[in-house]
Motif scaffolding. Structure first.
Motif, mmCIF file in Angstrom:
data_model
loop_
_atom_site.group_PDB
_atom_site.id
_atom_site.type_symbol
_atom_site.label_atom_id
_atom_site.label_comp_id
_atom_site.label_asym_id
_atom_site.label_seq_id
_atom_site.Cartn_x
_atom_site.Cartn_y
_atom_site.Cartn_z
ATOM 1 N N GLU A 225 -56.230 -23.514 -116.868
ATOM 2 C CA GLU A 225 -54.778 -23.510 -117.026
ATOM 3 C C GLU A 225 -54.194 -22.301 -116.327
ATOM 4 O OE1 GLU A 225 -54.731 -21.391 -121.455
ATOM 5 O OE2 GLU A 225 -54.245 -23.506 -121.246
ATOM 6 N N HIS A 226 -52.890 -22.399 -116.016
ATOM 7 C CA HIS A 226 -52.201 -21.301 -115.359
ATOM 8 C C HIS A 226 -52.235 -20.038 -116.222
ATOM 9 C CE1 HIS A 226 -50.288 -23.604 -112.089
ATOM 10 N NE2 HIS A 226 -50.133 -24.577 -112.963
ATOM 11 N N TRP A 381 -54.306 -29.101 -110.843
ATOM 12 C CA TRP A 381 -54.798 -28.638 -112.135
ATOM 13 C C TRP A 381 -55.276 -29.809 -113.001
ATOM 14 C CZ3 TRP A 381 -55.350 -23.500 -113.607
ATOM 15 C CH2 TRP A 381 -54.787 -22.547 -112.738
ATOM 16 N N ARG A 384 -58.930 -28.186 -113.346
ATOM 17 C CA ARG A 384 -59.027 -26.742 -113.119
ATOM 18 C C ARG A 384 -58.203 -26.383 -111.890
ATOM 19 N NH1 ARG A 384 -65.284 -26.563 -110.855
ATOM 20 N NH2 ARG A 384 -65.164 -28.504 -109.696
ATOM 21 N N ARG A 385 -58.183 -25.097 -111.597
ATOM 22 C CA ARG A 385 -57.371 -24.612 -110.482
ATOM 23 C C ARG A 385 -57.765 -25.261 -109.158
ATOM 24 N NH1 ARG A 385 -56.464 -18.190 -109.116
ATOM 25 N NH2 ARG A 385 -55.132 -18.443 -107.289
#
Length: 418
Positions: A225-226, A381, A384-385
């Motif tokens: 997450e961010h 996302w 994941r990134r």
């Protein structure tokens, strides 16, 4: 009544659709990949002429095929990225059908599965994988039309400086696309104004290693997450001219006039928020934080990487940073074109299944939607990134193919009833 029955329909033959097709093929799951245009069409016609991949060839690829003709640390030209996917489909004999547009997807009545309506007929599918990504329609703010005397185009419609109306250019948005376009236009001899919002700007390379490598060993690609406050922050990175770190102060010294975020249009032109210095400062902090993390990794691991003190040197602030503009008279400044590097919206109107929320986003967890048998792939996302990168979507595709295979396994072990 459908014309065809198939286990899984994959919608879209970009990097996501091709990745899931490869995994389904390996598992022996029958499927069809439907693409209304050509394979990887966005790489050919939805990007500017000089674009190269933002990651090096060793990184931005599927793990089972290299880029032919490129060394590991080169940046692949957009046409060669598209060719890579076409050749991948041929190499693995993936069932991709081009020129087939999906116009509607509905649930079957009182049965599991879906009816997929296409330009060539109906398909009865047990599963549907929506691999169309998140970039459906370019966004140009509605208030921009109030200044109609100037050419307005989205970054998706920009190809080269020669297509632009005469005069100066305002580029709105300073993520990877906006900053590279602004740089190219300024180098062609035009005055360029660049409207800069919140951003992160990683080093292209540091201590001999590409930032893609650093994000990997630091575990940042696997972030799920961010970081707090970063959900609307873009990343400014470039593979142009062999790869270079985006430094907004250097761009200002080069002659690009930086402004804060574009706020509004009026009869005299455009106004900007008074946030330029904060945006530059926060971008610098993200850059330095990655350098610090990299230095700490080198020390912990005893790596013999050369020190690079020049990476922390700062160029002098140009006039536009010393006295930021709060407004611009577009006519007086001779601006002939505004390029909107302002992102995209999604459009799932053809998907008549209750899986889209009020913001137009799929309700899903790692690509598995709230409707059994319906999956999404290629979303930023998603897990994941790294999900929006070529290698990242390949791993997300494997997860979805595994979920489909798990259901196949259960169905193969139905206990006969007496």
């Amino acid at each position: 009544m459908s014309d065809h029955k198939v286990d899984t329909v994959v919608i879209g033959a970009g990097q996501a659709g091709i990745a899931i097709s490869q995994h389904l093929t390996e598992k022996g799951i029958s499927h069809r990949v439907l693409e209304k245009n050509r394979i990887a069409e966005a790489w050919r016609t939805g990007r500017w002429d000089s674009l190269v991949a933002n990651g090096p060839a060793w990184h931005d690829r599927f793990p089972d095929r290299d880029f032919a003709g490129y060394t590991a640390n080169q940046f692949v030209a957009k046409e060669d990225v598209a060719n890579y996917f076409e050749e991948y489909v041929t190499q693995f004999q993936l069932p991709v059908e081009c020129g087939v547009e999906v116009t509607r997807v509905t649930k079957k009545d009182r049965q599991s599965g879906f009816i997929v309506e296409t330009s060539t007929g109906l398909i009865d599918a047990n599963n549907v994988v929506v691999a169309t990504g998140p970039f459906h329609h370019p966004v140009i703010p509605s208030f921009a039309t109030s200044f109609s005397a100037i050419q307005h185009i989205h970054s998706a419609q920009y190809y080269n400086p020669q297509q632009l109306a005469p005069g100066a250019v305002l580029v709105v948005g300073a993520g990877s696309s906006g900053v590279q376009i602004a740089d190219e236009i300024q180098r062609s001899g035009r005055q360029v104004y660049l409207s800069v919002g919140p951003h992160d700007r990683p080093p292209r390379r540091y201590r001999g290693q590409d930032f893609c490598w650093w994000l990997g060993v630091l575990g940042l690609w696997d972030a799920t997450e961010h970081a707090p406050g970063k959900s609307h922050v873009t990343i400014a990175v470039s593979g142009a001219r062999g790869g270079e770190t985006i430094d907004f102060r250097r761009l200002a010294q080069q002659g690009i006039i930086l402004t804060g975020m574009t706020e509004a249009f009026n009869e005299k032109g455009v106004t900007f928020k008074a946030d330029l210095l904060d945006n530059i400062k926060n971008g610098d902090e993200s850059y330095l934080a990655l350098l610090d993390a990299a230095d700490a990794w080198v020390e912990r691991n005893g790596a013999d990487f050369p020190e690079e003190p020049s990476a922390r040197e700062r160029v002098e602030d140009a006039e536009c940073l010393q006295s930021p503009l709060t407004s611009l008279d577009l006519v007086a400044a001779g601006v002939g074109t505004i390029i909107w590097a302002t992102g995209y919206t999604t459009d799932y109107r053809w998907l008549e299944v209750d899986v889209i929320d009020e913001q137009g986003k799929p309700r899903q967890q790692r690509g598995v939607s709230c409707e059994r048998g319906l999956y999404f792939l290629g979303l930023p996302w998603q897990s994941r990134r790294g999900s929006s990168f070529i290698w990242g979507v390949w791993h997300d595709a494997k997860y979805i193919a595994d979920q489909i295979a798990i259901q196949h396994n259960y169905l193969s072990h139905i206990t006969p009833t007496a």
